[in-house]
Design an enzyme around this catalytic site. Structure first.
Site, mmCIF file in Angstrom:
data_model
loop_
_atom_site.group_PDB
_atom_site.id
_atom_site.type_symbol
_atom_site.label_atom_id
_atom_site.label_comp_id
_atom_site.label_asym_id
_atom_site.label_seq_id
_atom_site.Cartn_x
_atom_site.Cartn_y
_atom_site.Cartn_z
ATOM 1 N N LYS A 34 26.534 72.083 20.923
ATOM 2 C CA LYS A 34 27.982 72.317 20.929
ATOM 3 C C LYS A 34 28.686 71.153 21.629
ATOM 4 O O LYS A 34 28.042 70.353 22.310
ATOM 5 C CB LYS A 34 28.283 73.636 21.654
ATOM 6 C CG LYS A 34 27.816 73.670 23.107
ATOM 7 C CD LYS A 34 27.880 75.074 23.712
ATOM 8 C CE LYS A 34 27.311 75.094 25.128
ATOM 9 N NZ LYS A 34 27.229 76.449 25.680
ATOM 10 N N ARG A 132 31.173 87.568 30.112
ATOM 11 C CA ARG A 132 32.005 86.688 29.283
ATOM 12 C C ARG A 132 32.209 87.378 27.944
ATOM 13 O O ARG A 132 33.281 87.892 27.682
ATOM 14 C CB ARG A 132 31.332 85.309 29.145
ATOM 15 C CG ARG A 132 32.152 84.299 28.395
ATOM 16 C CD ARG A 132 31.605 82.888 28.518
ATOM 17 N NE ARG A 132 30.230 82.720 28.011
ATOM 18 C CZ ARG A 132 29.598 81.556 27.991
ATOM 19 N NH1 ARG A 132 30.194 80.448 28.436
ATOM 20 N NH2 ARG A 132 28.369 81.466 27.529
ATOM 21 N N TYR A 264 48.017 52.585 40.883
ATOM 22 C CA TYR A 264 49.134 53.516 41.020
ATOM 23 C C TYR A 264 49.114 54.175 42.396
ATOM 24 O O TYR A 264 48.072 54.607 42.869
ATOM 25 C CB TYR A 264 49.052 54.603 39.947
ATOM 26 C CG TYR A 264 49.293 54.073 38.551
ATOM 27 C CD1 TYR A 264 50.513 53.486 38.205
ATOM 28 C CD2 TYR A 264 48.298 54.162 37.593
ATOM 29 C CE1 TYR A 264 50.723 53.016 36.907
ATOM 30 C CE2 TYR A 264 48.513 53.689 36.298
ATOM 31 C CZ TYR A 264 49.728 53.110 35.965
ATOM 32 O OH TYR A 264 49.934 52.650 34.697
ATOM 33 N N MET A 313 44.586 55.062 32.990
ATOM 34 C CA MET A 313 44.212 55.645 31.701
ATOM 35 C C MET A 313 43.168 54.805 30.966
ATOM 36 O O MET A 313 42.242 55.335 30.359
ATOM 37 C CB MET A 313 45.460 55.811 30.819
ATOM 38 C CG MET A 313 45.186 56.630 29.567
ATOM 39 S SD MET A 313 46.595 56.797 28.476
ATOM 40 C CE MET A 313 47.686 57.824 29.417
HETATM 41 C C1 LIG Z 1 25.985 76.412 26.343
HETATM 42 C C2 LIG Z 1 25.046 77.548 26.244
HETATM 43 C C3 LIG Z 1 23.658 77.363 26.401
HETATM 44 C C4 LIG Z 1 23.053 76.060 26.857
HETATM 45 O O1 LIG Z 1 23.118 75.996 28.263
HETATM 46 P P1 LIG Z 1 22.437 74.800 29.071
HETATM 47 O O2 LIG Z 1 22.639 75.187 30.484
HETATM 48 O O3 LIG Z 1 23.175 73.574 28.710
HETATM 49 O O4 LIG Z 1 21.021 74.749 28.671
HETATM 50 C C5 LIG Z 1 22.829 78.437 26.152
HETATM 51 N N1 LIG Z 1 23.334 79.648 25.801
HETATM 52 C C6 LIG Z 1 24.665 79.854 25.687
HETATM 53 C C7 LIG Z 1 25.164 81.198 25.332
HETATM 54 C C8 LIG Z 1 25.555 78.834 25.929
HETATM 55 O O5 LIG Z 1 26.872 79.067 25.837
#
Ligand SMILES: *Cc1c(COP(=O)(O)O)cnc(C)c1O
Length: 374
Positions: A34, A132, A264, A313
């Site tokens: 992801k 979650r 800045y 930036m």
């Molecule tokens: C992002 C995610 C993972 C991967 O987690 P890592 O700590 O990067 O290995 C696994 N399961 C779910 C549900 C996630 O959202």
């Protein structure tokens, strides 16, 4: 073109996946790609991971799954959250494994499967304490029965997600796994066969043997980054190494007089004259603005040098030492993340300085930074 780049070492990805696969066998490895492969490039990482022993991929968004399918990837891809009803059709069209945890989600999957004329394979997500997303443990058997009763959908997996696996000694991961074990037992009791059970993220895979089940969902470990500083030893024991380095070239060099400020807000003032190198990478590229104030350093000329003044930036400035002593020229390599000579700056080092986690650092490296694969 740009004098700033991220190099992604695909051999490191391959070695990391092989090491994880060997460690967790007979469980399989699901490489989590992801967020464009945690900033590394989802397609390249996915292809390398699959060549190196990963059998599954996981993504957060339907779009992310579609990108992988359009690249010709045919391996199973798990969508990590239940899609909105409007997105279920696309998820099934792209042959993604759907996570579900509501009756509406299951019905939407069945409807879309009928429309797409294919079987949708579902993974039931259980909330064991992360809070979650996910079904309540007490609802899982009924939801599983709802899947089994629907034509066009198949219950392929049941899974949960650990909230504290990266904190060795925190008993909560075991508490979550106890709850998950109870759910799995209840499904068996109800006569519902679920081929795949999975619970581990990278930290679980590394540090909680009982969380490995049939599949481990590893993201950060694939990229060679420990899930937390406490797990650096476990990651090193497996030989995991960071795949990504972030480099730029010195664009401009000047001497700044004593008493002058820089950048800045003029937050940093020079007590002595200093040679300052300007480096063409900034917060729009994912170098946090506050990195200098947090003690951030780069490697240039084989030495650690402090970033001075707020990161802007597109550019940042580096104190390269006293005039005469400093030998730095335009074109010199500047390592922001990675190795130069014997020294190395890791995403974990930035994260500790900034009070965050290495995940946020690598995911933050922006699309403006060209990725090079080797
Ligand atoms: C992002 C995610 C993972 C991967 O987690 P890592 O700590 O990067 O290995 C696994 N399961 C779910 C549900 C996630 O959202």
């Amino acid at each position: 073109m740009r004098a700033a780049r991220a190099d992604v070492d695909l051999d490191a990805i391959a070695d990391n996946v092989r090491a994880l696969a060997a460690a967790v066998a007979p469980a399989g490895v699901c490489a989590v790609v992801k967020a464009d492969g945690y900033g590394h490039g989802a397609i390249a990482v996915a292809q390398e991971a699959l060549r190196s022993g990963a059998t599954w991929l996981a993504v957060a968004l339907v779009e992310e799954g579609a990108v992988l399918r359009k690249a010709g990837i045919t391996a199973p891809i798990l969508l990590l959250s239940e899609p909105r009803p409007d997105d279920v059709g696309a998820a099934i069209h792209w042959d993604l494994r759907l996570t579900v945890y509501t009756r509406e989600g299951i019905e939407a999957a069945a409807d879309a499967a009928a429309q797409e004329e294919r079987t949708a394979r579902l993974h039931l997500k259980v909330n064991t304490g992360m809070n979650r997303v996910g079904a309540r443990p007490a609802d899982v058997v009924a939801l599983a029965q709802a899947v089994v009763a629907q034509p066009g959908v198949e219950l392929e997996g049941v899974w949960t997600h650990l909230a504290t696996a990266d904190e060795p000694g925190n008993p909560f991961a075991d508490e979550q796994l106890d709850r998950f074990d109870a759910v799995v037992a209840a499904l068996v009791e109800a006569g519902i066969d679920v081929p795949l059970r999975h619970a581990a993220n990278s930290a679980g895979a590394l540090d909680h043997l009982r969380s490995r089940f049939d599949l481990v969902r590893c993201g950060i470990a694939v990229y060679g980054i420990p899930p937390s500083p406490e797990l650096a030893g476990s990651a090193a024991a497996l030989g995991l190494r960071p795949a990504l380095s972030l480099r730029a070239e010195v664009a401009y060099v000047k001497t700044v007089d004593a008493g002058e400020g820089i950048s800045y807000g003029q937050r940093h003032t020079f007590a002595e004259p200093r040679v300052v190198a300007t480096v063409p990478i900034g917060y729009a590229d994912g170098v946090p603005r506050q990195l200098a104030a947090a003690g951030g350093e780069v490697l240039v000329g084989g030495e650690r040098r402090p970033i001075v003044g707020v990161v802007t930036m597109d550019q940042l400035m580096v104190d390269c030492g006293a005039p005469g002593a400093a030998a730095v020229e335009p074109g010199d390599e500047v390592v922001l993340l990675g190795r130069q000579g014997a020294d190395e700056i890791t995403a974990g080092e930035w994260a500790e300085r900034l009070g965050t986690i290495a995940y946020e650092i690598v995911c933050g490296i922006g699309p403006r930074v060209p990725r090079h694969y080797g």
